[in-house]
Design a protein around this motif. Sequence first.
Motif, PDB file in Angstrom:
ATOM      1  N   ALA A 178       1.360  -1.130  -0.150  1.00  0.00           N
ATOM      2  CA  ALA A 178      -0.251   0.249   0.231  1.00  0.00           C
ATOM      3  C   ALA A 178       0.845   0.855   0.417  1.00  0.00           C
ATOM      4  O   ALA A 178       0.571   2.385  -0.416  1.00  0.00           O
ATOM      5  CB  ALA A 178      -1.034  -0.027   1.399  1.00  0.00           C
ATOM      6  N   LYS A 198      -6.961   2.472   1.669  1.00  0.00           N
ATOM      7  CA  LYS A 198      -7.556   4.029   2.137  1.00  0.00           C
ATOM      8  C   LYS A 198      -6.596   4.885   1.387  1.00  0.00           C
ATOM      9  O   LYS A 198      -5.037   4.596   1.572  1.00  0.00           O
ATOM     10  CB  LYS A 198      -7.473   4.776   3.769  1.00  0.00           C
ATOM     11  N   ASP A 199      -6.808   6.207   0.108  1.00  0.00           N
ATOM     12  CA  ASP A 199      -5.731   6.922  -0.160  1.00  0.00           C
ATOM     13  C   ASP A 199      -5.129   7.318   0.448  1.00  0.00           C
ATOM     14  O   ASP A 199      -5.147   8.095   1.582  1.00  0.00           O
ATOM     15  CB  ASP A 199      -5.878   7.114  -1.533  1.00  0.00           C
ATOM     16  N   GLN A 200      -4.377   8.684   0.243  1.00  0.00           N
ATOM     17  CA  GLN A 200      -4.004  10.058   0.244  1.00  0.00           C
ATOM     18  C   GLN A 200      -4.764  11.051   1.007  1.00  0.00           C
ATOM     19  O   GLN A 200      -4.486  11.338   1.870  1.00  0.00           O
ATOM     20  CB  GLN A 200      -2.853  10.717  -0.692  1.00  0.00           C
ATOM     21  N   TRP A 231      -0.569   4.554  -0.297  1.00  0.00           N
ATOM     22  CA  TRP A 231      -2.014   4.476   0.074  1.00  0.00           C
ATOM     23  C   TRP A 231      -1.382   3.939   1.898  1.00  0.00           C
ATOM     24  O   TRP A 231      -0.204   3.109   2.306  1.00  0.00           O
ATOM     25  CB  TRP A 231      -2.640   3.460  -0.861  1.00  0.00           C
TER      26      TRP A 231
END
Lengths: 81, 189
Positions: A34, A54-56, A39
């Motif tokens: 990730a 989850k992304d940035q 992420w």
Amino acid sequence: METDTHRPNPSLANNQSEKARMYEETISRLEELALKRFWTLEPENELRARFLVKDQLGREVLGASHLYAVRGFFASLPYQA
Amino acid sequence: MSWTSIFKRGEILTPSDRAELESLDKSTADLRKAIETIDREWPASMYRLDRLRELADQLGQNPRDESLMHRLTICACMPSSVQSGFQHRDVAIGKLSEHLSRKLNPQKVVIRRVFQRALEVAETELKRVEQRDKKIAQDDGVEFIPSGKILALQNRILELRNAVETYSEPLQDPPKPIGDWREILREWA
């Protein structure tokens, strides 16, 4: 118990600490994957059974899933060095 | 933000790298010329008879033309089946490009070096901007949310990491042909 006619199979032993170690290892490996894409891998709750990717910006890339599904999700993505 | 302000001119693709790439280009000029000649002059054999007729007609009008005679000879030697229409071209050009890519293989090392340099610059810039933005957010007492610049830098870093990986695969024989380095490094060339 080991007897003349019965010898327990070590691979079937109920070795919880080994299983826990493997579980943590899988988590850290997926965290690295990730992180490669900037992420994060977050546990859904304190049970640490299911995880979110989850992304940035904190958006969910993958909803709460078990580790095998998270692994499959990363495997389905195009290669990232 | 513009990429030219991050990737300074002459710092990513340095003059010495450029000279190295160009010298390799120059050393393979003969091979390129041979490939181009085959590609231009060798006709596909589908229209062999038509071309023969046409060239013979031209030669009849101008019997002293040596290049016409040469082309006529080439055309007459073509394979005559439609099924193998392009094979003679592919075989000849394929073998020549194998030699070409073997000679051009050292370009991969230079291209990788250039991408690595760009990657390092982008990573330093990302670290700097992130630290600055985090400090600003902390001072203002608000949550840190990555800005568009950070997202752009991150995407660029992912691309550059993949590019570095592409050109750092182990050397194989015959090596995979790489395109023109000017096209690959067009941003800094």
